[in-house]
Design an enzyme around this catalytic site. Structure first.
Site, PDB file in Angstrom:
ATOM      1  CB  THR A  36      24.687 -77.004   4.113  1.00  0.00           C
ATOM      2  OG1 THR A  36      24.129 -77.469   5.334  1.00  0.00           O
ATOM      3  CG2 THR A  36      23.670 -76.153   3.391  1.00  0.00           C
ATOM      4  CG  HIS A 186      24.791 -79.220  13.188  1.00  0.00           C
ATOM      5  ND1 HIS A 186      25.706 -78.478  13.890  1.00  0.00           N
ATOM      6  CD2 HIS A 186      24.869 -78.773  11.908  1.00  0.00           C
ATOM      7  CE1 HIS A 186      26.307 -77.617  13.076  1.00  0.00           C
ATOM      8  NE2 HIS A 186      25.811 -77.778  11.866  1.00  0.00           N
ATOM      9  CG  ASN A 189      29.568 -75.012  12.420  1.00  0.00           C
ATOM     10  OD1 ASN A 189      30.617 -74.960  13.066  1.00  0.00           O
ATOM     11  ND2 ASN A 189      29.435 -75.766  11.351  1.00  0.00           N
ATOM     12  CE1 TYR A 191      23.202 -72.397  11.156  1.00  0.00           C
ATOM     13  CE2 TYR A 191      25.147 -73.753  11.463  1.00  0.00           C
ATOM     14  CZ  TYR A 191      24.428 -72.829  10.726  1.00  0.00           C
ATOM     15  OH  TYR A 191      24.958 -72.338   9.559  1.00  0.00           O
ATOM     16  CG  ASN A 246      25.889 -68.735  12.115  1.00  0.00           C
ATOM     17  OD1 ASN A 246      25.708 -67.940  11.195  1.00  0.00           O
ATOM     18  ND2 ASN A 246      25.948 -70.038  11.920  1.00  0.00           N
TER      19      ASN A 246
HETATM   20  C1  PHB Z   1      26.882 -75.463   9.127  1.00  0.00           C
HETATM   21  O1  PHB Z   1      27.712 -74.593   8.872  1.00  0.00           O
HETATM   22  O2  PHB Z   1      27.103 -76.305   9.983  1.00  0.00           O
HETATM   23  C2  PHB Z   1      25.569 -75.456   8.426  1.00  0.00           C
HETATM   24  C3  PHB Z   1      25.360 -74.592   7.380  1.00  0.00           C
HETATM   25  C4  PHB Z   1      24.107 -74.565   6.759  1.00  0.00           C
HETATM   26  C5  PHB Z   1      23.092 -75.404   7.185  1.00  0.00           C
HETATM   27  C6  PHB Z   1      23.332 -76.272   8.219  1.00  0.00           C
HETATM   28  C7  PHB Z   1      24.568 -76.294   8.839  1.00  0.00           C
HETATM   29  O3  PHB Z   1      21.890 -75.414   6.584  1.00  0.00           O
END
Ligand code: PHB
Length: 375
Positions: A36, A186, A189, A191, A246
């Site tokens: 990113t 993805h 991390n 998300y 996170n």
């Molecule tokens: C990530 O750390 O994988 C990451 C960070 C920011 C984003 C998307 C993914 O917008």
């Protein structure tokens, strides 16, 4: 003589040896990791990204794009790109073309932030979505302090989960329309996908929560939808079972990682890209006895390792057969000609963390020097 030289090179520089990833002939094993960079505008990739990516392209090199949102609920950060509208698809086309013009192979990373978001990024000021309604309990944020405050999420209903899976499927179709050679989902991390996977976050009592199989269901349904749409030969996934970014942690990362790769085998996808256990936090390498080897052994496709690698341990992991490819983030960001520098064992530019996430279209983005003035 020529053959001997080639053999010697393969022994000394495993990262510089060719590799066949499905239908793709890679000329070396140094992958541009998805990063990113916050240089988009209004969730649309900008023309300046063409030069940034093409600087990092070699003939037969493999690049993964920065995370690109799959829908208008997917974003958690400003100035990130998306791939859910026609305008966004059009914006990606010249960027992909610039990479192809130099002979690169380019995959689009498909992203949903889930609860790592804020009302202000959501349509109608709605809460972000997740598998849970528990808010994120951390002030960790991209670029450190000063980031958005995380809003309490809305717990997705079963019907809404189907909609998100559909969004991933459409985004994959869009990526192919934009010219990308494939997509990376993805799943790392902390998300949205990782929120479903990890037992510290996923508190559902329906078929998407509880047992390991149930927690893996959401990503696997996304894989199923996407492989039906574009074929398994151009689909990869990124996972980080060991990480706790996170506020997203699992009590048994070994079992989670293994379960995922065993299930992934059923779909014959192209690759699995995994972040090293040593990268439990985003910034430092830790000593750990955990290893990706069990996942690597269990997975039948191409295995990509990532997480704080340099030339020396990158060569080692390939020569030991513990990964097929290695993804480099910060080193590739600061050294657009990283494969050449690794080949020559030359010095490296140092990265400047303070410019990772500024929105400047040049500084810290396209101005890292090449070895000679041959950019
Ligand atoms: C990530 O750390 O994988 C990451 C960070 C920011 C984003 C998307 C993914 O917008």
């Amino acid at each position: 003589m020529e053959e001997n030289r080639e053999e010697l090179r393969n022994v000394l520089l495993p990262l510089l040896t060719p590799y066949k990833m499905g239908n793709f002939d890679l000329s070396h094993r140094i992958v541009l990791a998805p990063m990113t960079r916050l240089r988009s505008y209004n969730f649309i990739a900008q023309p300046h990204a063409s030069l940034y990516y093409s600087q990092r392209t070699t003939k037969g090199g493999f690049l993964i794009s920065e995370a690109s949102g799959v829908s208008d609920t997917a974003q958690g950060y400003p100035h990130t790109p998306g791939i859910w509208t026609k305008e966004q698809v059009e914006a990606w086309k010249p960027i992909v073309k610039a990479v192809h013009n130099k002979g690169g192979i380019f995959f689009c990373q498909l992203f949903h932030a889930g609860r790592v978001s804020n009302y202000s990024f959501q349509p109608g000021g709605n809460p972000p979505i997740s598998c849970t309604d528990k808010p994120i309990q951390t002030d960790q944020h991209i670029g450190g302090s000063g980031g958005a405050i995380f809003s309490p999420p809305h717990r997705l209903t079963i019907q809404e989960i189907s909609q998100v899976i559909h969004d991933f499927r459409v985004a994959a179709k869009h990526a192919i329309e934009a010219g990308f050679d494939g997509v990376e989902i993805h799943g790392a991390n902390g998300y949205l996908i990782d929120q479903f996977l990890k037992d510290k976050v996923n508190d559902r009592t329906d078929k998407y929560g509880g047992t390991l199989q149930n927690r893996c269901r959401f990503p696997l349904e996304i894989i199923e939808a996407i492989t039906k749409e574009i074929g398994p030969h151009r689909v990869g996934i990124r996972l980080s079972p060991y990480a706790n970014y996170n506020d997203c942690e699992d009590s048994n990362p070994e079992a989670l990682g293994l379960c995922m790769v065993e299930e992934l085998n059923k779909y014959n996808i192209l690759y699995c890209h995994v972040i090293e256990p040593r990268m439990i936090t985003q910034f430092e390498k830790l000593e750990t006895k955990s290893s990706l080897l069990p996942m690597r052994k269990a997975f039948r496709g191409t295995f990509i390792a990532a997480g704080g690698y340099d030339r020396s341990d990158g060569n080692e992991v390939i020569s030991r057969g513990e990964a097929d490819l290695v993804a480099f983030g910060r080193l590739f960001l600061a050294n657009p000609d990283l494969p050449r520098r690794f080949e020559l064992n030359s010095g490296l530019n140092e990265y400047d963390r303070s410019t990772f996430y500024t929105h400047d279209p040049v500084v810290g983005y396209k101005d890292y020097p090449f070895l000679e003035d041959d950019s």
